[in-house]
Design an enzyme around this catalytic site. Structure first.
Site, mmCIF file in Angstrom:
data_model
loop_
_atom_site.group_PDB
_atom_site.id
_atom_site.type_symbol
_atom_site.label_atom_id
_atom_site.label_comp_id
_atom_site.label_asym_id
_atom_site.label_seq_id
_atom_site.Cartn_x
_atom_site.Cartn_y
_atom_site.Cartn_z
ATOM 1 C CE LYS A 191 -1.516 3.127 2.873
ATOM 2 N NZ LYS A 191 -1.721 4.249 1.978
ATOM 3 N N GLY A 244 7.255 5.166 8.003
ATOM 4 C CA GLY A 244 6.331 6.291 8.197
ATOM 5 C C GLY A 244 6.635 7.009 9.491
ATOM 6 C CB SER A 245 4.723 9.490 11.365
ATOM 7 O OG SER A 245 3.494 8.804 11.382
ATOM 8 C CB VAL A 248 1.574 5.744 11.258
ATOM 9 C CG1 VAL A 248 1.130 4.503 10.500
ATOM 10 C CG2 VAL A 248 0.627 6.904 10.952
ATOM 11 N N GLY A 249 3.672 4.285 13.339
ATOM 12 C CA GLY A 249 4.459 3.106 13.718
ATOM 13 C C GLY A 249 3.943 2.472 14.998
ATOM 14 C CD GLU A 266 13.861 1.029 9.225
ATOM 15 O OE1 GLU A 266 14.380 2.050 9.721
ATOM 16 O OE2 GLU A 266 14.329 -0.110 9.414
ATOM 17 C CB CYS A 300 13.370 9.525 7.630
ATOM 18 S SG CYS A 300 14.277 8.587 6.400
ATOM 19 C CD GLU A 401 10.131 13.185 11.234
ATOM 20 O OE1 GLU A 401 9.016 12.693 11.478
ATOM 21 O OE2 GLU A 401 11.008 12.589 10.577
#
Ligand code: NAD
Length: 512
Positions: A191, A244-245, A248-249, A266, A300, A401
């Site tokens: 996705k 991702g962020s 969301v991780g 990651e 990142c 971030e």
């Protein structure tokens, strides 16, 4: 608006008409079960619709997983060197389409052509590397403790792997996941980020054209909760890999843990570049600009904190700011431009909001801070390169971030002080040090708590055959790139072959 439905191999590459792109599920190009689509617009000029993509739902994810599950039965038995040959062919096709795919990427996500060519090249490099792994995938053979017994460990594929990817490296990051997974004998459902589905589509299309059998690779486009959610919770997904962020991780990691999935995360970064008194300042300024404003700061690994020793602090700030003011901002398709737009309206809002936070915290805004409007900027998400100086390491702009073209310069007393500042955040992805002193370089290589350290280079620029990933809130201990990826997409099976013709008991039958 003219639309073409994408079905055939002749419609790869740069679009001149608005195309409708379908999901690829179990070897078929299909529309989403929801009947809905979404637009992919160019962030440098939102009047430009790059493509129309399927807004998929849970049923599409389930169909893709079912296809992948079925395909796994055969794919796992294809010898790894044969699987790798398909990936090698994909590398050659990607090379032939590099310019078109890079232009597609600049159109859909804004970063300048020089960088999107690098992104496509990263997928090519990964493909060649992983094709080679098809003839390695080494496992140890080791002496048994018993006579007439053979011991070894072999790598086994996991099954169906789910991949969820971000928009900032829309071909490179999917390639880090898909290519090792395929060579190792897994089947995949990916996705891509909703802002950049085209580049991932181009990669998947390439693998299909290279000869991947039906069901081995599936792409389902759509949004996080409606596609990423079902993908990360499905019981038939054996491994999930998210870039991702950290926010969301945390969600994906928690979901995956419930069914004991392998899970690679990651996540975010807040990467420090240290400049010591003895550094080559020209080099450090050049590197700091590239690290902070490359990809509009949306990496990142972006250099978002520059920690400068007091002896060169004033000179560094003055010269760095002068250079930042001179950067050309604009549409990344224009070869003279240094920095493109933010990916979308939300990201631009976040960037501008952090400028206000920095000002309120008392940091000194040295340049930038404004949205660029009018003329060539009228229909895009452009912002000035922004530099804050005299930033306190505890300020939010030095801790959180931002993911935009906003850099914080922080003064420091010594290498030890700089390392403490560098390590004093929740993330630990990349880090860098500029010095001519080899002792200081080795001290930093040891003491910077991060997954990557560069000496005399900025915090960006990873190569595909080394482990990539970070510590603390940047990840959960896995690595992409090189052998780290092979480790994630396989699991070990230890095999013992007893050719003694008698029952031998490990640890028990021994002559002391
Ligand atoms: P994001 O976390 O918003 O989205 C990443 C992906 O997760 C997207 O495909 C999104 O649709 C999906 N997603 C969102 N919500 C989900 C949910 N509830 N369940 C499942 N999937 C969901 O990140 P982004 O804005 O696309 O990318 C920027 C972030 O990615 C930054 O934090 C950046 O540091 C990080 N990043 C990390 C690395 C790395 O290797 N460490 C590399 C690139 C980007």
């Amino acid at each position: 608006m003219a639309t073409d439905v994408l079905t055939g191999p002749t419609m790869l590459g740069s679009a001149t008409r608005t195309k409708v792109y379908k999901n690829f599920i179990d070897g078929e190009w299909v529309e989403a079960s929801t009947g809905e689509t979404f637009e992919n617009r160019n962030p440098a000029d939102t009047r430009d619709v790059v493509g129309i993509f399927q807004k998929s739902g849970k049923a599409d994810v389930e169909a893709a997983i079912e296809g992948a599950k079925h395909a796994f039965k055969k794919w796992r038995l294809v010898p790894a060197p044969r699987r790798a040959e398909i990936v090698y062919r994909a590398a050659e096709i990607l090379t032939g389409n590099k310019e078109d795919f890079s232009r597609d990427m600049t159109r859909e996500m804004g970063k300048i052509l020089k960088e999107t060519r690098g992104d496509t090249q990263e997928a090519i490099d990964t493909a060649y590397y992983m094709a080679g792994e098809g003839r390695r995938m080494f496992g140890p053979t080791t002496p048994s403790e018993l006579p007439n017994k053979f011991a070894m460990a072999i790598r086994q594929p996991l099954g169906v792997c789910g991949m969820i990817t971000p928009w900032n490296f829309p071909m490179a990051i999917p390639s880090w996941k898909l290519l090792p997974a395929i060579v190792c004998g897994n089947t995949c459902v990916i996705k891509p980020a909703q802002d950049t589905p085209l580049s991932t589509f181009n990669l998947v299309r390439t693998l299909v054209d290279a000869g991947l059998p039906k069901g081995v690779i599936n792409i389902v486009t759509g949004f996080g909760s409606s596609v990423g959610g079902p993908l990360s919770e499905h019981p038939d997904i054996k491994a999930v890999s998210l870039t991702g962020s950290s926010e969301v991780g945390r969600i994906v990691g928690t979901t995956a843990a419930k069914s004991f999935k392998h899970c690679s995360l990651e996540l975010g970064g807040k990467n420090p570049m240290i400049v010591l008194d003895d550094a080559n300042l020209d080099l450090a300024i050049e590197g700091g600009l590239w690290g902070a404003f490359g990809t509009t700061g949306q990496r990142c690994t972006a250099t978002s904190r520059i920690i400068v020793q007091k002896g060169v602090y004033s000179e560094f700030v003055e010269r760095y700011v002068e250079r930042a003011k001179g950067l050309e901002v604009g549409n990344g398709l224009d070869e003279t431009v240094d920095m493109g737009p933010a990916i979308n309206a939300n990201q631009l809002k976040t960037d501008l909001n952090y400028v206000e936070i920095g000002k309120a915290e008392g940091a000194r805004l040295k340049c930038g801070g404004n949205r660029l409007t009018g003329g060539e900027y009228a229909n895009g998400f452009f912002m000035e390169p922004t530099v804050f100086a005299d930033v306190d390491p505890k300020m939010r702009i030095a801790q959180e971030e931002i993911f935009g073209p906003v850099v914080s310069i922080i003064p420091c007393e010594s290498l030890e002080d700089a390392i403490e500042i560098a390590n004093g955040i929740e993330y630990g992805l990349s880090s860098s040090l500029y010095t001519k002193d080899v002792n200081k370089a080795f001290t930093a290589m040891r003491d910077l708590y991060a997954g990557i350290t560069y000496i005399n280079a900025p915090t960006i620029g990873a190569e595909v055959h080394l482990p990539f990933g970070g510590v603390k809130a940047t990840g959960n201990g896995h690595r992409e790139g090189g052998l780290g990826a092979i480790d994630f997409y396989t699991e070990w099976k230890s095999v013992y072959v007893d050719y003694s013709d008698r029952l031998q008991k490990a640890q028990i039958d021994r002559v002391d």
